[in-house]
Design a protein around this motif. Structure first.
Motif, mmCIF file in Angstrom:
data_model
loop_
_atom_site.group_PDB
_atom_site.id
_atom_site.type_symbol
_atom_site.label_atom_id
_atom_site.label_comp_id
_atom_site.label_asym_id
_atom_site.label_seq_id
_atom_site.Cartn_x
_atom_site.Cartn_y
_atom_site.Cartn_z
ATOM 1 N N LYS A 65 9.416 2.308 -1.340
ATOM 2 C CA LYS A 65 9.021 1.680 -0.378
ATOM 3 C C LYS A 65 9.765 0.490 -0.770
ATOM 4 O O LYS A 65 9.620 -0.167 -1.710
ATOM 5 N N SER A 66 9.603 -0.728 0.177
ATOM 6 C CA SER A 66 10.312 -1.971 0.389
ATOM 7 C C SER A 66 9.045 -2.974 1.164
ATOM 8 O O SER A 66 8.795 -2.515 2.653
ATOM 9 N N THR A 67 8.964 -3.953 0.493
ATOM 10 C CA THR A 67 7.830 -5.000 1.256
ATOM 11 C C THR A 67 9.045 -6.272 1.704
ATOM 12 O O THR A 67 9.487 -6.839 0.198
ATOM 13 N N GLY A 68 9.652 -6.802 2.625
ATOM 14 C CA GLY A 68 10.060 -8.068 2.205
ATOM 15 C C GLY A 68 11.862 -7.542 1.206
ATOM 16 O O GLY A 68 11.739 -8.614 0.817
ATOM 17 N N GLY A 69 12.194 -6.868 1.738
ATOM 18 C CA GLY A 69 12.989 -6.233 1.108
ATOM 19 C C GLY A 69 13.183 -5.836 -0.210
ATOM 20 O O GLY A 69 14.625 -5.971 -1.080
ATOM 21 N N LYS A 70 11.896 -5.758 -0.837
ATOM 22 C CA LYS A 70 11.909 -6.126 -2.318
ATOM 23 C C LYS A 70 11.623 -3.953 -2.553
ATOM 24 O O LYS A 70 10.549 -4.427 -1.902
ATOM 25 N N GLN A 71 12.259 -3.864 -3.325
ATOM 26 C CA GLN A 71 12.162 -2.958 -4.249
ATOM 27 C C GLN A 71 10.561 -2.961 -4.636
ATOM 28 O O GLN A 71 10.067 -3.925 -5.700
ATOM 29 N N GLN A 72 9.379 -1.269 -4.540
ATOM 30 C CA GLN A 72 8.233 -1.844 -5.115
ATOM 31 C C GLN A 72 8.131 -0.617 -5.331
ATOM 32 O O GLN A 72 7.115 -0.294 -5.707
ATOM 33 N N GLY A 73 8.812 0.389 -5.329
ATOM 34 C CA GLY A 73 8.516 1.627 -5.669
ATOM 35 C C GLY A 73 8.108 3.024 -4.896
ATOM 36 O O GLY A 73 8.281 2.208 -3.925
ATOM 37 N N ALA A 74 8.069 3.997 -5.837
ATOM 38 C CA ALA A 74 7.534 5.178 -4.810
ATOM 39 C C ALA A 74 6.277 5.264 -4.078
ATOM 40 O O ALA A 74 5.801 4.486 -4.824
ATOM 41 N N GLY A 75 5.805 6.004 -3.055
ATOM 42 C CA GLY A 75 4.475 5.504 -3.003
ATOM 43 C C GLY A 75 3.236 6.430 -3.163
ATOM 44 O O GLY A 75 3.930 6.793 -4.446
ATOM 45 N N GLU A 76 2.229 6.029 -3.398
ATOM 46 C CA GLU A 76 1.421 5.936 -4.383
ATOM 47 C C GLU A 76 1.104 7.646 -4.101
ATOM 48 O O GLU A 76 0.793 8.589 -5.321
ATOM 49 N N GLY A 77 1.429 8.396 -3.236
ATOM 50 C CA GLY A 77 1.420 10.023 -2.654
ATOM 51 C C GLY A 77 2.627 10.728 -4.453
ATOM 52 O O GLY A 77 2.227 11.456 -5.582
ATOM 53 N N PHE A 78 3.785 9.983 -4.555
ATOM 54 C CA PHE A 78 4.798 11.238 -5.167
ATOM 55 C C PHE A 78 3.490 10.358 -7.254
ATOM 56 O O PHE A 78 4.157 11.604 -7.803
ATOM 57 N N TYR A 79 2.966 9.429 -6.634
ATOM 58 C CA TYR A 79 2.594 9.057 -8.490
ATOM 59 C C TYR A 79 1.337 9.899 -8.952
ATOM 60 O O TYR A 79 1.878 10.466 -10.092
ATOM 61 N N THR A 80 0.570 10.763 -7.582
ATOM 62 C CA THR A 80 -0.621 11.153 -7.952
ATOM 63 C C THR A 80 0.072 12.646 -8.155
ATOM 64 O O THR A 80 -0.422 13.297 -9.101
ATOM 65 N N LEU A 81 1.308 13.630 -7.568
ATOM 66 C CA LEU A 81 1.545 14.819 -8.198
ATOM 67 C C LEU A 81 2.596 14.613 -8.739
ATOM 68 O O LEU A 81 2.506 15.491 -10.280
#
Length: 133
Positions: A77-93
């Motif tokens: 996911k990206s906010t304002g052109g900055k990488q935020q990492g994978a979504g919460e679903g990725f980390y949970t699984l």
């Protein structure tokens, strides 16, 4: 073994596999990039917030069962052109399948999985699976 049955699951897996098979250093991509590409491939719009969650989870589980890195980590996911990492679903699984991630931050677990993806030289099990779909 988990099965990819829906067209979106299969096309998303093919899209992610293309990212690792055709370049030496696989590139990550945003959820937006993925839904735009999937929209072209499927001929219909795909919702970035709701349309990818389940397919990505099935791809993650399939990769785990095939003893491969969790390919769904390529999306971020990206906010304002900055990488935020994978979504919460990725980390949970990812924590369910790889307990070592429970002691890591979501961002560090994501970066670790990206390193495993980039180090993997043989995606044949996934390619063989997708060739049968």
């Amino acid at each position: 073994m988990v099965e990819l049955q829906k067209d979106i699951e299969i096309e998303l897996a093919k899209y992610l596999l293309e990212k690792v098979e055709h370049v030496k250093y696989p590139a990550t991509c945003t959820y937006k990039d993925a839904v735009l590409e999937l929209g072209k491939r499927l001929g219909r719009p795909v919702n970035a917030h709701f349309g990818l969650r389940h397919p990505l989870g099935k791809i993650l589980e399939l990769c785990f069962e095939l003893d491969l890195p969790l390919l769904s980590a390529l999306l971020y996911k990206s906010t304002g052109g900055k990488q935020q990492g994978a979504g919460e679903g990725f980390y949970t699984l990812a924590r369910e399948f790889k307990p070592q991630y429970k002691d890591m931050s979501p961002f560090d677990a994501w970066k670790q999985e990206l390193a495993l993806i980039r180090a993997c030289e043989d995606w044949t099990p996934l390619r063989n699976y997708l060739d049968k779909c």
